[in-house]
Motif scaffolding. Structure first.
Motif, PDB file in Angstrom:
ATOM      1  N   ASP A 181       8.839 126.760 -22.065  1.00  0.00           N
ATOM      2  CA  ASP A 181       9.584 126.669 -23.320  1.00  0.00           C
ATOM      3  C   ASP A 181      10.993 127.231 -23.134  1.00  0.00           C
ATOM      4  OD1 ASP A 181       9.889 125.964 -25.967  1.00  0.00           O
ATOM      5  OD2 ASP A 181       9.119 127.863 -26.722  1.00  0.00           O
ATOM      6  N   GLY A 182      11.978 126.365 -23.236  1.00  0.00           N
ATOM      7  CA  GLY A 182      13.370 126.767 -23.072  1.00  0.00           C
ATOM      8  C   GLY A 182      13.885 126.639 -21.648  1.00  0.00           C
ATOM      9  N   GLN A 183      13.009 126.344 -20.707  1.00  0.00           N
ATOM     10  CA  GLN A 183      13.431 126.207 -19.311  1.00  0.00           C
ATOM     11  C   GLN A 183      12.982 124.877 -18.723  1.00  0.00           C
ATOM     12  OE1 GLN A 183      13.721 129.859 -16.881  1.00  0.00           O
ATOM     13  NE2 GLN A 183      11.995 130.509 -18.160  1.00  0.00           N
ATOM     14  N   GLU A 184      12.917 123.872 -19.574  1.00  0.00           N
ATOM     15  CA  GLU A 184      12.399 122.587 -19.120  1.00  0.00           C
ATOM     16  C   GLU A 184      13.283 121.904 -18.079  1.00  0.00           C
ATOM     17  OE1 GLU A 184      14.314 122.664 -22.986  1.00  0.00           O
ATOM     18  OE2 GLU A 184      12.259 123.199 -22.619  1.00  0.00           O
ATOM     19  N   ASN A 185      14.494 122.393 -17.891  1.00  0.00           N
ATOM     20  CA  ASN A 185      15.382 121.791 -16.892  1.00  0.00           C
ATOM     21  C   ASN A 185      15.388 122.546 -15.568  1.00  0.00           C
ATOM     22  OD1 ASN A 185      16.222 119.557 -18.436  1.00  0.00           O
ATOM     23  ND2 ASN A 185      17.485 120.932 -19.660  1.00  0.00           N
ATOM     24  N   VAL A 186      14.476 123.511 -15.433  1.00  0.00           N
ATOM     25  CA  VAL A 186      14.310 124.197 -14.159  1.00  0.00           C
ATOM     26  C   VAL A 186      13.795 123.171 -13.156  1.00  0.00           C
ATOM     27  CG1 VAL A 186      12.894 125.914 -12.947  1.00  0.00           C
ATOM     28  CG2 VAL A 186      13.878 126.450 -15.178  1.00  0.00           C
ATOM     29  N   TYR A 187      14.339 123.172 -11.960  1.00  0.00           N
ATOM     30  CA  TYR A 187      13.898 122.214 -10.948  1.00  0.00           C
ATOM     31  C   TYR A 187      13.389 122.930  -9.711  1.00  0.00           C
ATOM     32  CZ  TYR A 187      18.789 122.808  -9.389  1.00  0.00           C
ATOM     33  OH  TYR A 187      19.996 123.311  -8.995  1.00  0.00           O
ATOM     34  N   SER A 188      12.502 122.244  -9.003  1.00  0.00           N
ATOM     35  CA  SER A 188      11.892 122.861  -7.824  1.00  0.00           C
ATOM     36  C   SER A 188      11.276 121.794  -6.933  1.00  0.00           C
ATOM     37  CB  SER A 188      10.809 123.856  -8.244  1.00  0.00           C
ATOM     38  OG  SER A 188       9.672 123.163  -8.728  1.00  0.00           O
ATOM     39  N   PHE A 189      10.911 122.216  -5.715  1.00  0.00           N
ATOM     40  CA  PHE A 189      10.209 121.326  -4.799  1.00  0.00           C
ATOM     41  C   PHE A 189       8.833 120.963  -5.351  1.00  0.00           C
ATOM     42  CE2 PHE A 189      13.176 123.370  -1.787  1.00  0.00           C
ATOM     43  CZ  PHE A 189      13.759 122.228  -1.278  1.00  0.00           C
ATOM     44  N   GLU A 190       8.201 121.904  -6.024  1.00  0.00           N
ATOM     45  CA  GLU A 190       6.879 121.646  -6.598  1.00  0.00           C
ATOM     46  C   GLU A 190       6.959 120.558  -7.661  1.00  0.00           C
ATOM     47  OE1 GLU A 190       2.774 122.045  -6.842  1.00  0.00           O
ATOM     48  OE2 GLU A 190       4.173 122.811  -5.356  1.00  0.00           O
ATOM     49  N   PHE A 191       7.966 120.618  -8.519  1.00  0.00           N
ATOM     50  CA  PHE A 191       8.127 119.586  -9.543  1.00  0.00           C
ATOM     51  C   PHE A 191       8.469 118.244  -8.902  1.00  0.00           C
ATOM     52  CE2 PHE A 191       9.444 123.233 -12.500  1.00  0.00           C
ATOM     53  CZ  PHE A 191       8.126 123.456 -12.870  1.00  0.00           C
ATOM     54  N   ARG A 192       9.267 118.279  -7.839  1.00  0.00           N
ATOM     55  CA  ARG A 192       9.588 117.039  -7.116  1.00  0.00           C
ATOM     56  C   ARG A 192       8.305 116.391  -6.606  1.00  0.00           C
ATOM     57  NH1 ARG A 192      10.129 115.257  -1.967  1.00  0.00           N
ATOM     58  NH2 ARG A 192      11.620 113.572  -1.682  1.00  0.00           N
ATOM     59  N   LYS A 193       7.441 117.187  -6.013  1.00  0.00           N
ATOM     60  CA  LYS A 193       6.182 116.678  -5.485  1.00  0.00           C
ATOM     61  C   LYS A 193       5.328 116.081  -6.611  1.00  0.00           C
ATOM     62  CE  LYS A 193       2.726 119.397  -4.600  1.00  0.00           C
ATOM     63  NZ  LYS A 193       1.878 120.460  -4.088  1.00  0.00           N
ATOM     64  N   ILE A 194       5.215 116.791  -7.721  1.00  0.00           N
ATOM     65  CA  ILE A 194       4.402 116.306  -8.841  1.00  0.00           C
ATOM     66  C   ILE A 194       4.970 114.994  -9.378  1.00  0.00           C
ATOM     67  CG2 ILE A 194       3.727 116.777 -11.233  1.00  0.00           C
ATOM     68  CD1 ILE A 194       3.529 119.784 -10.358  1.00  0.00           C
ATOM     69  N   ILE A 195       6.291 114.918  -9.519  1.00  0.00           N
ATOM     70  CA  ILE A 195       6.934 113.695 -10.035  1.00  0.00           C
ATOM     71  C   ILE A 195       6.645 112.517  -9.103  1.00  0.00           C
ATOM     72  CG2 ILE A 195       9.155 112.571 -10.482  1.00  0.00           C
ATOM     73  CD1 ILE A 195      10.143 115.437 -11.385  1.00  0.00           C
ATOM     74  N   ILE A 196       6.862 112.714  -7.823  1.00  0.00           N
ATOM     75  CA  ILE A 196       6.666 111.614  -6.872  1.00  0.00           C
ATOM     76  C   ILE A 196       5.197 111.180  -6.831  1.00  0.00           C
ATOM     77  CG2 ILE A 196       6.690 111.029  -4.407  1.00  0.00           C
ATOM     78  CD1 ILE A 196       9.424 112.418  -4.280  1.00  0.00           C
ATOM     79  N   LEU A 197       4.283 112.117  -6.793  1.00  0.00           N
ATOM     80  CA  LEU A 197       2.863 111.759  -6.744  1.00  0.00           C
ATOM     81  C   LEU A 197       2.401 111.120  -8.059  1.00  0.00           C
ATOM     82  CD1 LEU A 197       1.437 114.847  -4.818  1.00  0.00           C
ATOM     83  CD2 LEU A 197       1.829 112.531  -3.943  1.00  0.00           C
ATOM     84  N   ALA A 198       2.841 111.657  -9.188  1.00  0.00           N
ATOM     85  CA  ALA A 198       2.449 111.088 -10.483  1.00  0.00           C
ATOM     86  C   ALA A 198       3.014 109.682 -10.643  1.00  0.00           C
ATOM     87  CB  ALA A 198       2.906 111.984 -11.628  1.00  0.00           C
ATOM     88  N   CYS A 199       4.266 109.482 -10.267  1.00  0.00           N
ATOM     89  CA  CYS A 199       4.878 108.155 -10.417  1.00  0.00           C
ATOM     90  C   CYS A 199       4.286 107.139  -9.438  1.00  0.00           C
ATOM     91  CB  CYS A 199       6.391 108.244 -10.271  1.00  0.00           C
ATOM     92  SG  CYS A 199       7.184 108.997 -11.712  1.00  0.00           S
ATOM     93  N   THR A 200       3.897 107.588  -8.262  1.00  0.00           N
ATOM     94  CA  THR A 200       3.217 106.694  -7.325  1.00  0.00           C
ATOM     95  C   THR A 200       1.900 106.227  -7.936  1.00  0.00           C
ATOM     96  OG1 THR A 200       4.245 107.771  -5.425  1.00  0.00           O
ATOM     97  CG2 THR A 200       2.226 106.525  -5.005  1.00  0.00           C
ATOM     98  N   GLU A 201       1.205 107.146  -8.580  1.00  0.00           N
ATOM     99  CA  GLU A 201      -0.053 106.794  -9.230  1.00  0.00           C
ATOM    100  C   GLU A 201       0.199 105.940 -10.480  1.00  0.00           C
ATOM    101  OE1 GLU A 201      -4.241 107.134  -8.667  1.00  0.00           O
ATOM    102  OE2 GLU A 201      -2.512 107.501  -7.404  1.00  0.00           O
TER     103      GLU A 201
END
Length: 185
Positions: free
Chosen positions: A30-50
């Protein structure tokens, strides 16, 4: 899509969802939704592949003769049959928000999908798009696509999950969800 493939897709979603939930041990969403990380990158790529796998399966169920292979192809086919997917919503418990992952797709692009493309093809310049928000939206889209596939294939929807949930999930006590997906009401 056969039942085992659908179940495996759901279990894979649950695994990715757990990874997203674990990230809340390190950041307050909450309030930090624009924080970015390698973990979020991995989740995005895997979720979008699926998501892409789910899009293909949906398109096959709708019309297996139409060309598909890009988000533009999926958009035309999916929205042609299920235009109310843009109204489907999920609740993100830890973020305390209800979101619509496909909102605006009928009139434009999906920002989380664009972020996926940017971080996949040019991660150096676009790493800042690997945000918590984009991870949540891409995983929420996968959640909804799986639910659509369950309904399309005349299967009972899975039980709800912990981090991402909706009224479309089957409650544990009953097999009937409290609400139907927008295109099936």
């Amino acid at each position: 899509m056969n039942h085992n493939e659908l179940e495996n897709m759901w279990y894979y979603f649950l695994d990715l969802e757990k990874e997203l939930a674990d990230s809340s041990r390190y950041i307050e969403p909450d309030g930090q939704e624009n924080v970015y990380s390698f973990e979020f990158r991995k989740i995005i790529i895997l979720a979008c592949t699926e998501c892409e796998t789910a899009f293909k399966a949906m398109c096959e169920e709708i019309d297996d003769t139409k060309k598909r292979g890009s988000i533009f192809d999926y958009k035309g086919i999916v929205l042609g049959k299920y235009p109310k997917i843009v109204d489907a919503e999920v609740h993100i418990s830890r973020w305390h928000k209800t979101i619509k992952p496909f909102v605006g797709w009928d009139t434009g692009k999906l920002s989380w999908w664009d972020a996926h493309q940017h971080i996949k093809h040019d991660r150096g310049s676009n790493f800042c798009e690997a945000t918590y928000k984009n991870a949540v939206f891409s995983l929420s889209a996968l959640y909804l696509l799986i639910f659509y596939l369950y309904v399309i294939n005349n299967k009972d929807t899975p039980f709800g999950s912990k981090y991402i949930d909706s009224e479309y999930a089957s409650p544990i006590i009953s097999c009937i969800p409290s609400e139907k997906l927008p295109d099936f009401d």
